[in-house]
Design a protein around this motif. Structure first.
Motif, short mmCIF file in Angstrom:
data_model
loop_
_atom_site.label_atom_id
_atom_site.label_comp_id
_atom_site.label_asym_id
_atom_site.label_seq_id
_atom_site.Cartn_x
_atom_site.Cartn_y
_atom_site.Cartn_z
N ARG A 37 -2.43 -7.56 7.67
CA ARG A 37 -3.40 -8.51 8.23
C ARG A 37 -4.84 -8.12 7.88
NH1 ARG A 37 -1.00 -10.54 14.12
NH2 ARG A 37 0.94 -11.39 13.26
N THR A 38 -4.98 -7.29 6.87
CA THR A 38 -6.30 -6.89 6.41
C THR A 38 -6.54 -7.48 5.02
OG1 THR A 38 -5.59 -4.89 5.23
CG2 THR A 38 -5.94 -4.70 7.62
N ARG A 39 -7.72 -7.19 4.49
CA ARG A 39 -8.02 -7.68 3.13
C ARG A 39 -7.20 -6.96 2.06
NH1 ARG A 39 -12.18 -4.37 0.69
NH2 ARG A 39 -12.95 -2.78 2.14
N PRO A 63 -7.15 0.50 19.80
CA PRO A 63 -8.39 -0.27 19.60
C PRO A 63 -8.88 -0.18 18.16
CG PRO A 63 -8.51 1.04 21.62
CD PRO A 63 -7.26 1.48 20.90
N ASN A 64 -9.40 -1.28 17.68
CA ASN A 64 -10.01 -1.38 16.35
C ASN A 64 -9.01 -1.12 15.22
OD1 ASN A 64 -12.62 -1.82 17.52
ND2 ASN A 64 -12.76 0.40 17.87
N THR A 65 -7.74 -1.43 15.47
CA THR A 65 -6.74 -1.31 14.41
C THR A 65 -5.93 -2.60 14.35
OG1 THR A 65 -4.96 -0.42 15.80
CG2 THR A 65 -6.51 1.16 14.84
N LYS A 102 -4.00 -6.90 2.11
CA LYS A 102 -2.67 -7.50 2.16
C LYS A 102 -2.05 -7.66 0.77
CE LYS A 102 -0.24 -11.66 3.73
NZ LYS A 102 -0.38 -12.96 4.45
N VAL A 103 -2.88 -7.87 -0.23
CA VAL A 103 -2.37 -8.08 -1.59
C VAL A 103 -1.53 -6.89 -2.07
CG1 VAL A 103 -4.46 -7.14 -2.66
CG2 VAL A 103 -3.04 -8.76 -3.93
N HIS A 104 -1.77 -5.70 -1.48
CA HIS A 104 -1.03 -4.51 -1.88
C HIS A 104 0.19 -4.25 -1.00
CE1 HIS A 104 -4.40 -3.63 -4.47
NE2 HIS A 104 -5.22 -3.53 -3.44
N ALA A 105 0.39 -5.04 0.02
CA ALA A 105 1.39 -4.71 1.05
C ALA A 105 2.81 -4.61 0.48
CB ALA A 105 1.35 -5.73 2.19
N LYS A 106 3.17 -5.49 -0.43
CA LYS A 106 4.54 -5.49 -0.95
C LYS A 106 4.81 -4.37 -1.94
CE LYS A 106 5.87 -10.28 -0.10
NZ LYS A 106 6.47 -11.50 -0.66
#
Length: 357
Positions: free
Chosen positions: A31-33, A24-26, A35-39
């Motif tokens: 898929r969060t703000r 819950p709540n994850t 995302k720009v750092h994901a790669k």
């Protein structure tokens, strides 16, 4: 759980979550703000605690150059996707993949030495935690390579070289059933029985295979067309590669029903293969995912509805309900660290399918 900002420097780092259902709540990081750092996750503040794990995974994939890059927006690659071109035909392949091939396609050349066979023999002995739960090997296995990308030729070369005993870690392995010829590579297409697009219905869609062509927009005549024709073909092979139709999936907003199809309940049409799709782009989301489930349906003709005479794709929750049996999401970090992970998931899927009858 803990706020992501509170564990940026924790040691040891919190375990990465790889389950099918999120607590819950994850939600996934991408898929969060943030995302720009994901790669460049392990070069970011949030992911730097996982850098040692990242380096370990690089080594397992045969990547020598895993130098840390600052996230300066220059496009420099600190992630696996941005590494240099493979220096070896076997680079970027998970060891778990080769173990899985050896398990379902045993070497026909000679008995493997202990150092080569130990991992998958251990997997065989420990599957599902108890010896009595082991199933006998399937009488016939078909490996179908599926991709939306352009990597099939390279994958075909790597598997063929492995099958010839040319992998440096498995020099005694040999199985001609896994040698791919150029003619074993295909691309897929979807078309409608009804050529009038204004009246086209989803149930009239026909899946087809064409000789491999890197241009999805320019396909020749279908070599195999329709569910039964393709099922007969797949069941006759030991290995083939399919470049699935990414434009069609994209045009349908990445809906699972428009993705890479696998078939269930095929026995009603005289087929006996149990189809399992392992893919990292399968999500617990009824509207987004790469795996499609095709099921046989009854169509009434002349008042009779006794025959299953075509297939349709499941939608939404109906398709998700078959996760674990026909669709298996691959959290890539798990098979990266566990050489028997693919085998365990496939065997669990076989038990689920067996329990159905």
């Amino acid at each position: 759980g803990m706020s992501i900002d509170n564990y940026c420097n924790s040691a040891p780092p919190p375990p990465l979550y790889s389950g099918w259902t999120y607590p819950p709540n994850t939600c996934p990081y991408y898929r969060t703000r943030y995302k720009v750092h994901a790669k460049k996750f392990t070069s970011s503040l949030h992911g730097q605690v996982y850098r040692p794990l990242y380096d370990e995974l690089c080594q397992k994939l045969g990547l020598k150059n895993c130098a840390r890059d600052d996230d300066d927006g220059s496009g420099g690659g600190s992630d696996l996707q941005q590494q240099q071109q493979p220096s070896s035909v076997f680079q970027n392949f998970l060891p778990a993949f080769w173990q899985t091939l050896m398990y379902y396609f045993p070497s026909t050349k000679t008995e493997l030495p202990n150092n080569e066979s130990a991992p998958f023999l251990a997997a065989a002995a420990g599957l599902l935690g108890t010896e009595c739960r082991r199933l006998p090997p399937p009488p016939k296995v078909t490996l179908v390579l599926r991709t939306f990308g352009l990597d099939l030729p390279r994958v075909a070369v790597a598997i063929s070289e492995f099958a010839k005993g040319n992998h440096p870690e498995y020099p005694n392995y040999s199985n001609e059933d896994l040698i791919l010829a150029e003619g074993d590579l295909y691309c897929s297409g979807w078309s409608y029985h009804n050529k009038n697009g204004n009246d086209a219905k989803e149930e009239e869609l026909v899946y087809s295979l064409h000789r491999a062509n890197t241009n999805q927009e320019e396909k020749g005549t279908a070599v195999y067309s329709g569910d039964d024709d393709i099922l007969n073909f797949l069941q006759s092979k030991s290995i083939i590669g399919i470049q699935d139709n990414y434009p069609f999936w994209r045009e349908n907003k990445h809906a699972p029903w428009a993705g890479k199809p696998v078939w269930t309940n095929t026995r009603v049409h005289g087929h006996d293969h149990h189809h399992v799709l392992l893919d990292d782009n399968i999500h617990n989301d009824p509207s987004d995912g790469a795996g499609s489930i095709r099921v046989p349906v009854v169509v009434e003709k002349d008042g009779s509805s006794n025959n299953y005479n075509r297939y349709e794709s499941l939608h939404g929750e109906e398709a998700l309900a078959l996760h674990g049996r026909h669709l298996i999401r691959v959290p890539t970090i798990r098979p990266s660290l566990e050489d028997d992970w693919f085998i365990r998931q496939i065997e669990k899927a076989r038990w689920l399918e067996l329990d159905k009858y």
